[in-house]
Design a protein around this motif. Structure first.
Motif, PDB file in Angstrom:
ATOM      1  N   THR A 100       0.828  -1.205   0.000  1.00 59.04           N
ATOM      2  CA  THR A 100       0.000   0.000   0.000  1.00 59.04           C
ATOM      3  C   THR A 100       0.861   1.253   0.000  1.00 59.04           C
ATOM      4  OG1 THR A 100      -1.731  -1.185   1.213  1.00 59.04           O
ATOM      5  CG2 THR A 100      -1.845   1.210   1.208  1.00 59.04           C
ATOM      6  N   MET A 101       1.893   1.266   0.830  1.00 56.02           N
ATOM      7  CA  MET A 101       2.792   2.416   0.869  1.00 56.02           C
ATOM      8  C   MET A 101       3.507   2.607  -0.462  1.00 56.02           C
ATOM      9  SD  MET A 101       2.411   3.829   3.786  1.00 56.02           S
ATOM     10  CE  MET A 101       3.837   4.901   3.784  1.00 56.02           C
ATOM     11  N   GLN A 102       3.835   1.502  -1.118  1.00 54.56           N
ATOM     12  CA  GLN A 102       4.515   1.593  -2.416  1.00 54.56           C
ATOM     13  C   GLN A 102       3.603   2.174  -3.488  1.00 54.56           C
ATOM     14  OE1 GLN A 102       6.163  -2.116  -3.683  1.00 54.56           O
ATOM     15  NE2 GLN A 102       7.253  -1.235  -5.417  1.00 54.56           N
ATOM     16  N   SER A 103       2.328   1.799  -3.443  1.00 56.27           N
ATOM     17  CA  SER A 103       1.389   2.330  -4.432  1.00 56.27           C
ATOM     18  C   SER A 103       1.071   3.801  -4.183  1.00 56.27           C
ATOM     19  CB  SER A 103       0.099   1.510  -4.403  1.00 56.27           C
ATOM     20  OG  SER A 103      -0.533   1.607  -3.138  1.00 56.27           O
ATOM     21  N   VAL A 104       1.205   4.252  -2.941  1.00 56.54           N
ATOM     22  CA  VAL A 104       0.873   5.639  -2.618  1.00 56.54           C
ATOM     23  C   VAL A 104       2.093   6.549  -2.748  1.00 56.54           C
ATOM     24  CG1 VAL A 104       0.083   7.193  -0.792  1.00 56.54           C
ATOM     25  CG2 VAL A 104      -1.025   4.970  -1.107  1.00 56.54           C
ATOM     26  N   ASN A 105       3.203   6.132  -2.147  1.00 62.18           N
ATOM     27  CA  ASN A 105       4.388   6.991  -2.079  1.00 62.18           C
ATOM     28  C   ASN A 105       5.535   6.539  -2.970  1.00 62.18           C
ATOM     29  OD1 ASN A 105       3.038   8.464  -0.076  1.00 62.18           O
ATOM     30  ND2 ASN A 105       3.819   7.135   1.547  1.00 62.18           N
TER      31      ASN A 105
END
Length: 204
Positions: A100-105
């Motif tokens: 999730t963090m990779q897709s957002v940031n």
């Protein structure tokens, strides 16, 4: 040269380089390529001392960041999760969070390889947590001036093995309170042994 060729052929057996053989000419080319790759790996594996070949795989680096706190350990015990099931749940949660963090940031600052994720460490953490919790309960409990002590003996099986031991459950009750003091082992279920164990336990 003959000894060097034998070393290369022996190394090919251990490394299992894939050879796609279509005809005699292609087979000779693939064998030559395999020999070159094996010789290259052998040269890279040679040490500077005695020229020995290291065919052992490199040891994977374990993560060093511990993110599992007491709240997570308490939840595992509350849900009565085994260490294996708890490790599956934690790993899946961490992987979902990192994705999730990779897709957002974009690229996350922490990777799965950086975290401590193995059952042995988690088992030790849960054991230490339970020990600390039990000690905090004992240290934080004060027996009131007026109380009633209840006890009962029972023959229980050991946690490990099939042998059974006499155990004595000790419970203290008072005004608006009740506490299990412990379930110590006793040598026998005689009155003298029970009285001695109760006295020793209360004097701790």
């Amino acid at each position: 040269m003959e000894e060097e060729r034998k070393r290369v052929e022996k190394h090919l057996v251990h490394t299992n380089y894939p050879l796609e053989v279509s005809d005699t000419e292609d087979a000779e080319k693939d064998i030559s390529a395999g020999e070159e790759n094996a010789a290259k790996d052998m040269n890279e594996g040679e040490d500077t001392d005695g020229g020995n070949i290291n065919l052992l795989p490199k040891k994977a680096n374990r993560g060093k960041i511990n993110f599992i706190d007491d709240r997570m350990l308490a939840c595992m015990d509350k849900w009565n999760l085994s260490t294996r099931d708890a490790m599956h749940l934690v790993s899946a949660t961490v992987a979902a969070f990192i994705n999730t963090m990779q897709s957002v940031n974009g690229t996350p600052s922490i990777k799965m390889e950086d975290l401590i994720l193995n059952r042995t460490t988690l088992h030790s953490m849960r054991r230490d947590f339970r020990r600390r919790q039990a000690q905090e309960i004992i240290n934080g409990f004060n027996i009131p001036d007026v109380f009633v002590l209840h006890w009962d003996g029972k023959l229980l099986a050991e946690i490990r093995g099939t042998e059974k031991k006499d155990r004595l459950s000790l419970v203290v009750t008072g005004e608006n309170m009740g506490k299990l003091l412990g379930i110590p082992k006793i040598e026998s279920s005689t009155g003298d042994a029970i009285a001695a164990e109760i006295h020793n336990f209360l004097c701790k």
